[in-house]
Design an enzyme around this catalytic site. Structure first.
Site, short mmCIF file in Angstrom:
data_model
loop_
_atom_site.label_atom_id
_atom_site.label_comp_id
_atom_site.label_asym_id
_atom_site.label_seq_id
_atom_site.Cartn_x
_atom_site.Cartn_y
_atom_site.Cartn_z
N LYS A 14 10.96 -18.03 1.76
CA LYS A 14 11.29 -17.16 0.66
C LYS A 14 11.64 -18.17 -0.41
O LYS A 14 12.33 -19.12 -0.33
CB LYS A 14 12.42 -15.97 1.20
N ASP A 147 25.45 -21.22 4.96
CA ASP A 147 26.13 -19.88 5.47
C ASP A 147 27.23 -19.80 6.00
O ASP A 147 28.25 -18.91 5.98
CB ASP A 147 25.10 -19.13 6.63
N HIS A 207 28.57 -6.44 5.24
CA HIS A 207 26.88 -6.91 5.20
C HIS A 207 26.45 -6.49 6.19
O HIS A 207 26.39 -6.92 7.50
CB HIS A 207 26.76 -8.47 5.18
N LEU A 208 25.47 -5.47 5.89
CA LEU A 208 25.02 -4.55 7.07
C LEU A 208 23.41 -4.50 6.89
O LEU A 208 22.93 -3.79 6.04
CB LEU A 208 25.59 -3.11 7.03
N GLY A 330 20.87 -4.42 3.28
CA GLY A 330 19.91 -3.40 3.52
C GLY A 330 20.40 -2.11 3.76
O GLY A 330 20.42 -1.27 3.01
N GLY A 332 23.60 -1.43 4.26
CA GLY A 332 24.90 -0.95 3.44
C GLY A 332 24.52 -0.88 1.92
O GLY A 332 25.44 0.26 1.62
N GLU A 333 23.53 -1.05 1.38
CA GLU A 333 23.34 -0.54 0.12
C GLU A 333 22.52 0.58 0.09
O GLU A 333 22.77 1.33 -0.85
CB GLU A 333 22.37 -1.68 -0.80
N GLU A 384 22.43 -13.63 -2.71
CA GLU A 384 22.36 -14.90 -1.97
C GLU A 384 21.64 -15.97 -2.83
O GLU A 384 22.24 -16.99 -3.08
CB GLU A 384 22.12 -14.84 -0.69
#
Length: 400
Positions: A14, A147, A207-208, A330, A332-333, A384
């Site tokens: 990415k 990380d 962070h889910l 993903g 969580g938002e 990030e």
């Protein structure tokens, strides 16, 4: 300054290309199936998508194709590679040595090699990506953003496991934590949104996603996090078990005649909400199945929500209070239902969710708690790549 951010997986890559003058994303994309048949690059500029299908035998081929796309006369955003000021690399594991991002040199590369034993799935492709970029851009500064770095402020009593102490000294067995760049970004962002100094706040960041972790941030520093020596520890995730009784492992090995690879595969790829539901590792599929009356899907969600709720409560205790809770990544938002379920029974902490705010809109930062909620609850999209670019910009600017 224009910075290329690279995140290398074992067969994927990415990237984002960011103009740091205004922090605009000029281009971004994804390379898939590196080293396989059907390798493909999806390159996006201003929401216009360009797909390039071309054989890529390794990461060097993939990065060369990314550079070609960035400098392409029709779809590119720069005239030549000299406009790439520096490259920021996401590196999963920096061990105990790195508490901050760092300019990559020979010593750093050696340290990354030494950390392979701590992250055998993640660090090798990160290293391959760095070497490929160095070969193609030998005079361009490279920065490693780890990380694990944000969690190096966790106190010793919280990161030491109750095992013989010599195992820590000899093998580095301790809690490291992951998703640090995401937790750092959203904790800084929530302080900005609240108009407060981060040093005055006690924050719990959630962070889910398919991989998930919780972090306690006190005075701007990580003081506890749910992932541990590996990303397997903590809450139940998409396919990962999270924390379980360690005695289950030898029991399974004996009863099912499993070897270590089998056991590792079961815990990392066949467990979590996928293992409980039998439906999917994708929370959207599980939520849909639960709505249709699938009891195991509902149970999987109940387990997940309970685990997250329990960590929020324990981290409030660890910090002696909490000022705000942040949901990101993903699930969580995007899942208002999960946020609502997680926050149930947390009223004793002072958390009150506003149903209307929780359900309206997505893709932007927002408060979802009631105005009179003692603890503020936020949804903040993580970024990030921007955090990596900011670190890279700061380090490279100081070289001049």
């Amino acid at each position: 300054m224009k910075i290329l951010v690279i995140n290398c997986g074992s067969s994927s890559l990415k990237y984002q290309f960011i103009n740091m003058t205004n922090e605009d994303v000029l281009a971004k994309g994804l390379v898939e199936r590196i080293g396989m048949e059907g390798s493909i690059l999806t390159h996006k500029v201003n929401d216009e998508k360009y797909v390039i299908q071309e054989p890529m035998k390794d990461h060097k081929d993939a990065i060369k194709l990314v550079l070609d796309a960035l400098t392409d006369k029709e779809h590119g955003v720069i005239e030549d590679m000299s406009e790439i000021s520096s490259v920021g690399h996401r590196v999963v594991h920096g061990g105990e040595k790195y508490a901050n991002s760092v300019l990559i040199d020979e010593d750093v590369m050696k340290s990354l090699e030494e950390c392979i034993k701590l992250a055998p799935l993640h660090n090798p492709p990160n290293i391959i990506g760095i070497n490929a970029c160095k070969a193609l851009m030998p005079n361009t500064p490279m920065v490693a953003v780890f990380d694990t770095a944000f969690h190096q402020t966790i106190p010793e009593y919280a990161y030491i496991y109750p095992l013989p102490y010599e195992l820590y000294k000899k093998y580095g067995i301790r809690k490291y934590g992951f998703h640090g760049t995401s937790h750092r970004y959203v904790s800084k962002r929530v302080a900005e949104l609240m108009g407060k100094d981060i040093k005055d706040l006690k924050i719990i960041t959630c962070h889910l996603g398919n991989g998930a972790s919780i972090c306690a941030v006190n005075e701007g520093k990580s003081v506890e996090t749910s992932m541990g020596f590996t990303p397997l520890e903590g809450i139940a995730m998409g396919t990962r078990s999270g924390s379980i009784d360690p005695a289950i492992l030898p029991f399974l090995m004996k009863e099912l005649n499993l070897n270590l690879d089998d056991l590792n595969n079961l815990l990392n790829k066949k467990s979590g909400v996928y293992g409980i539901s039998g439906v999917s590792s994708d929370f959207r599929d599980i939520e849909e199945a639960a709505e249709e009356g699938n009891d195991r899907a509902k149970l999987a969600l109940d387990v997940f929500h309970y685990k997250v709720r329990r960590f929020i409560g324990s981290y409030a205790a660890a910090m002696g209070g909490v000022d705000c809770v942040v949901f990101t990544a993903g699930l969580g938002e995007n899942s208002a239902e999960s946020r609502e379920e997680i926050c149930k029974n947390l009223e004793f902490l002072g958390i009150k969710i506003n149903e209307k705010k929780n359900n309206e809109g997505r893709g932007f930062a927002k408060v979802i708690s009631e105005d009179n909620s003692k603890v503020k609850v936020f949804v903040i999209p993580t970024d990030e790549e921007l955090m990596i670019a900011r670190d890279t910009n700061e380090i490279v600017s100081n070289l001049k």
